[in-house]
Scaffold this motif. Structure first.
Motif, PDB file in Angstrom:
ATOM      1  N   LYS A  69       0.684  -1.221   0.107  1.00 10.37           N
ATOM      2  CA  LYS A  69       0.169  -0.073   0.117  1.00 10.37           C
ATOM      3  C   LYS A  69       0.881   1.094  -0.091  1.00 10.37           C
ATOM      4  CE  LYS A  69      -4.099   0.982   0.988  1.00 10.37           C
ATOM      5  NZ  LYS A  69      -5.438   1.119   1.731  1.00 10.37           N
ATOM      6  N   ASN A  77       1.708   9.004  -3.327  1.00 11.48           N
ATOM      7  CA  ASN A  77       1.856  10.047  -4.096  1.00 11.48           C
ATOM      8  C   ASN A  77       2.021   9.694  -5.725  1.00 11.48           C
ATOM      9  OD1 ASN A  77       1.853  11.667  -1.950  1.00 11.48           O
ATOM     10  ND2 ASN A  77       4.116  11.573  -1.218  1.00 11.48           N
ATOM     11  N   THR A 135      -0.189   8.680  -9.321  1.00 10.51           N
ATOM     12  CA  THR A 135      -1.471   8.664 -10.050  1.00 10.51           C
ATOM     13  C   THR A 135      -1.535   7.775 -11.017  1.00 10.51           C
ATOM     14  OG1 THR A 135      -1.660  11.145  -9.172  1.00 10.51           O
ATOM     15  CG2 THR A 135      -3.006  10.294 -10.823  1.00 10.51           C
ATOM     16  N   LEU A 157     -13.046  -1.293 -13.316  1.00 10.39           N
ATOM     17  CA  LEU A 157     -13.056  -1.454 -12.014  1.00 10.39           C
ATOM     18  C   LEU A 157     -11.935  -2.242 -11.385  1.00 10.39           C
ATOM     19  CD1 LEU A 157     -17.068  -2.384 -11.411  1.00 10.39           C
ATOM     20  CD2 LEU A 157     -15.937  -0.108 -11.187  1.00 10.39           C
ATOM     21  N   GLN A 168      -9.075  -0.036 -11.594  1.00 13.51           N
ATOM     22  CA  GLN A 168      -8.957   1.094 -10.308  1.00 13.51           C
ATOM     23  C   GLN A 168      -8.841   0.613  -9.148  1.00 13.51           C
ATOM     24  OE1 GLN A 168     -12.924   3.003 -10.655  1.00 13.51           O
ATOM     25  NE2 GLN A 168     -12.369   4.531  -9.122  1.00 13.51           N
ATOM     26  N   LYS A 169      -9.487  -0.385  -8.934  1.00 19.21           N
ATOM     27  CA  LYS A 169      -9.214  -1.246  -7.533  1.00 19.21           C
ATOM     28  C   LYS A 169      -7.698  -1.631  -7.308  1.00 19.21           C
ATOM     29  CE  LYS A 169     -10.902  -4.473  -4.289  1.00 19.21           C
ATOM     30  NZ  LYS A 169     -11.445  -4.263  -3.060  1.00 19.21           N
ATOM     31  N   LEU A 225      -5.696   1.507  -6.497  1.00 22.51           N
ATOM     32  CA  LEU A 225      -6.077   1.671  -4.902  1.00 22.51           C
ATOM     33  C   LEU A 225      -5.474   0.881  -4.024  1.00 22.51           C
ATOM     34  CD1 LEU A 225      -9.943   2.718  -5.688  1.00 22.51           C
ATOM     35  CD2 LEU A 225      -8.114   4.337  -5.229  1.00 22.51           C
ATOM     36  N   GLN A 256      -3.361   7.105  -6.162  1.00 19.19           N
ATOM     37  CA  GLN A 256      -4.513   8.074  -6.675  1.00 19.19           C
ATOM     38  C   GLN A 256      -4.982   7.508  -8.009  1.00 19.19           C
ATOM     39  OE1 GLN A 256      -5.914   9.709  -4.212  1.00 19.19           O
ATOM     40  NE2 GLN A 256      -4.225  10.678  -3.237  1.00 19.19           N
ATOM     41  N   VAL A 257      -6.357   7.407  -8.124  1.00 16.58           N
ATOM     42  CA  VAL A 257      -6.797   6.876  -9.356  1.00 16.58           C
ATOM     43  C   VAL A 257      -7.661   7.915 -10.208  1.00 16.58           C
ATOM     44  CG1 VAL A 257      -7.804   5.125 -10.905  1.00 16.58           C
ATOM     45  CG2 VAL A 257      -6.627   4.500  -8.783  1.00 16.58           C
ATOM     46  N   MET A 258      -7.599   8.533 -11.433  1.00  7.82           N
ATOM     47  CA  MET A 258      -8.451   9.261 -12.000  1.00  7.82           C
ATOM     48  C   MET A 258      -8.805   8.467 -13.099  1.00  7.82           C
ATOM     49  SD  MET A 258      -6.444  12.966 -11.418  1.00  7.82           S
ATOM     50  CE  MET A 258      -5.283  12.765 -12.709  1.00  7.82           C
ATOM     51  N   VAL A 259     -10.250   8.394 -13.334  1.00  7.58           N
ATOM     52  CA  VAL A 259     -10.862   7.587 -14.368  1.00  7.58           C
ATOM     53  C   VAL A 259     -11.432   8.901 -15.500  1.00  7.58           C
ATOM     54  CG1 VAL A 259     -12.669   6.115 -15.352  1.00  7.58           C
ATOM     55  CG2 VAL A 259     -11.405   5.856 -12.971  1.00  7.58           C
ATOM     56  N   MET A 260     -11.057   8.686 -16.589  1.00  6.89           N
ATOM     57  CA  MET A 260     -11.759   9.565 -17.757  1.00  6.89           C
ATOM     58  C   MET A 260     -12.332   8.784 -18.819  1.00  6.89           C
ATOM     59  SD  MET A 260     -11.090  13.288 -18.502  1.00  6.89           S
ATOM     60  CE  MET A 260     -11.922  13.921 -19.840  1.00  6.89           C
ATOM     61  N   TYR A 305       0.013  14.799 -15.882  1.00  2.86           N
ATOM     62  CA  TYR A 305      -0.813  14.656 -14.618  1.00  2.86           C
ATOM     63  C   TYR A 305      -0.545  13.268 -13.987  1.00  2.86           C
ATOM     64  CZ  TYR A 305      -3.046  18.894 -16.637  1.00  2.86           C
ATOM     65  OH  TYR A 305      -3.074  20.065 -17.380  1.00  2.86           O
ATOM     66  N   CYS A 306      -0.077  12.308 -14.753  1.00  3.83           N
ATOM     67  CA  CYS A 306       0.079  10.952 -14.300  1.00  3.83           C
ATOM     68  C   CYS A 306       1.183  10.363 -14.001  1.00  3.83           C
ATOM     69  CB  CYS A 306      -1.062  10.089 -15.013  1.00  3.83           C
ATOM     70  SG  CYS A 306      -2.603  10.524 -15.345  1.00  3.83           S
ATOM     71  N   ASP A 307       1.507   9.411 -13.192  1.00  2.00           N
ATOM     72  CA  ASP A 307       2.580   8.425 -13.208  1.00  2.00           C
ATOM     73  C   ASP A 307       2.655   7.315 -14.047  1.00  2.00           C
ATOM     74  OD1 ASP A 307       4.199  10.050 -11.073  1.00  2.00           O
ATOM     75  OD2 ASP A 307       2.363   9.899 -10.176  1.00  2.00           O
TER      76      ASP A 307
END
Lengths: 318, 318, 318
Positions: free
Chosen positions: C31, C36, C38, C52, C55-56, C59, C64-68, C103-105
């Protein structure tokens, strides 16, 4: 608590309200409870309050929250059994629910009724199938016939704002331009009947003839067809439109007189509505913008209702 | 800082840029600042950069972020007062904003202009109503007439890339196939005018006749109708299309000569654009893909602009 | 591991399966790995499981997860170079990918084939451009020709359920009402060929004549046109529809006999499908609901496949 589908999932109503008040007083007290737990929120229909309040409830409890709008992000689900899926539905709810349940510890699910086939809607076929196949605890974010998170928030709002021990609560039908589900009034009636049985309130319903709700929700509630008489001296009037249950899904009245005028209200009467509300169709702007309206308080309490239910599920679970 | 709607919400421009540089240098330094705080991002219109950069900005500060696309996930909002809602709008912005504000500590809100009713757009009716009713600090994610997070990122980019103390900055109109809002050029002009007053830059604007922006944004800026003359020896050329303000919302020129050719640029001139950009319509691919383009830097700086604004609001708040 | 696009990105297949088993046994062990960091998940096409589970997975690793969903929340992307963007596409993939990468790693990207221009699809133009311009590690959430997270989950499922050292695995074409991509069968064949080379399984393919997949994916795999013969004594039958590769994107058979009947299966044969599945079109309900189906296990393993890939990228990165 395993699932949250109706008031029948609540063992002790008064205690449940007290739990909600405690959650509201200390929103972040249980932030470790949801650690490493995922809440999936699945919407087959649009949502504003339910979506945001339930998402935030999960976050307040330290859960991870995944939101999915099946219609926009996914595809059409088949719900019937025994049919060859050679049409437009892409996935059966058996598979979809089973899969979603594997990625989530708790699932919230919203699905509106068709308003076409009463038996199918009132059997809660879709919701029950989802519940069966997803295997994990399921929270109704409004199903074909009920909206229990709304009703719980409504009861909490009544308890917070009552000025007498046993307030008079009236569910009052209002006009609308569209045919709406009976889920909110069904659920409200179901919760109020239970509250009445526990001595918390007095409850009655007023609506034009033909708008009788299903007996399983209204039970022995008094129905008063004269709105003026019904709302007289009410402590709380819960305004809501619904389409006909008996002439299923039909709009059988658009009588504008059923929109309560500000001067019809006693000055101590509080007015409630689940939102979204059609201003000056269902409810007068003058009431919504005045001091007798509790609509924003109800919406605010949606968060504490959802958080209490989630907390209950998480603690039963462990 | 209570709200972030225009450059007028920034007390000290130079200091604000310095704050952004500090945030950029240590993105995760303030991760506890947003603990138990929720950022709601509400979009009435599509978004890529603004959505992702503001979401990430909130996450970098330890906030919970909830994103809601009203058009897809929710429903149409009514913004007019005093009308019976018997049409297609489902909820009034008074109710929606009030509810959203209850679930969030800070809200970001995006809403484009109609480009039909200039007065309504320039009164910022929608944004102002949302601000009034949501009660919590509100960040503009682009409103009818301004895009302040973009302008702030642009200023930061200029400050990072300037090679002289007081660089020459030119806003240059470009052709497009659609009628676009004036929000980005308005906002850029407003920020550049302020920067000019503070002695940071020299600013002028070039566009075909008829494309004059509203005085409230351009102030005393020089307008030079000869693009060649305007961009000569510019340190930064900010390329952007907009529709007419005076013949409101109309496309009155599609003159391809207004797309700057690579050989028109001095070799020290940097080219900027807020994106999305129509390649070889607004801006030549050869420029976009070459060393004079700053468009990716600007986009990257959107994150630090948003994070600085959020930090400012969170620290003012506590 | 820099990107995850095909089985060729996996140096050691057996070890990779072991890693997935370890992740599955201790999902929350890493975890802090994603702190830090994304993860951006960009969908040009609908998704349920992939969305899903990935995303999980992020997490679970503390990301951090951003879905678009670009189609709903954003706009149409241009992928061709050298064209003036005067049509309906709003932004070029060069700009969009570059911005998202800032904006993402790590980025996950889904894009289906057109099924119209085979060369363009099989060149993976869109995916390769996105990979080139986004600059950060990219995970395929299904591209025009491959679905590697699915295939990895499938291999893990086979490894968990095999009862012999070297099970017989058969890819079996099934009828469908629509023209589907070849991505899943291509990818499955590619992974199974590799597994066969490493001595893990025996692999063959069965389909009607004309449904031959591209050589680059099937390699030296045996093709058996007689389904009955092919699936005889199979340990695993992987059922899937695809459209023709040679008569590109066309449905050249709808022969219902290719839907395996329950009595055609040996009792030790396990049945697999990537889902979504058309019940009683691709696969009989009686099989899906019976003890020989592994479809839910495969879906569940999507999470561990995604988490293993993400972990691999995060650890290679640092």
């Amino acid at each position: 608590m395993k699932n949250f589908f109706s008031v029948n999932d609540v063992p002790d109503l008064k205690q449940f309200v007290e739990k909600a008040k405690a959650v509201k007083a200390s929103p972040f007290e249980d932030k470790t409870l949801g650690e490493n737990k995922t809440l999936g929120l699945i919407f087959l229909n649009p949502s504003l309050r339910t979506r945001l309040s339930t998402q935030k409830a999960g976050l307040n409890l330290g859960m991870q929250v995944m939101v999915m709008n099946m219609g926009q992000e996914g595809w059409a689900l088949e719900t019937r059994d025994g049919v060859a899926m050679d049409g437009t539905t892409v996935e059966h709810i058996r598979e979809a629910a089973g899969v979603i349940g594997q990625y989530c510890d708790v699932v919230g699910f919203r699905s509106f009724p068709s308003l076409k086939d009463r038996e199918e809607d009132y059997n809660e076929t879709l919701f029950n199938k989802f519940m069966e196949f997803c295997a994990v605890p399921l929270i109704s974010l409004e199903s074909a016939t009920r909206h229990p998170l709304q009703s719980f928030a409504d009861l909490l709002t009544i308890e917070e704002h009552k000025t007498v021990t046993k307030p008079k609560v009236v569910l009052s039908w209002a006009p609308h331009v569209k045919a709406l589900p009976q889920a909110v009034p069904n659920s409200f009636a179901e919760w109020m009947n239970r509250a009445e049985k526990e001595g918390m309130i007095d409850f009655c319903i007023t609506h034009p003839k033909g708008y009788e709700l299903a007996d399983e929700f209204t039970g022995n509630s008094r129905i008063i067809y004269d709105q003026e008489e019904a709302i007289n001296d009410a402590d709380f009037v819960y305004v809501k439109n619904w389409s006909s249950y008996h002439d299923y899904g039909k709009v059988i009245s658009t009588d504008k007189n059923w929109m309560i005028a500000p001067d019809q209200l006693s000055k101590n009467t509080k007015v409630m509505h689940c939102l979204p509300v059609r201003r000056d169709v269902e409810l007068a702007s003058a009431i919504l913008d005045g001091p007798q309206s509790l609509v924003q308080k109800e919406a605010g309490n949606r968060l504490w209702a959802a958080q209490t239910v989630l907390k209950e599920i998480l603690t039963s679970d462990s």
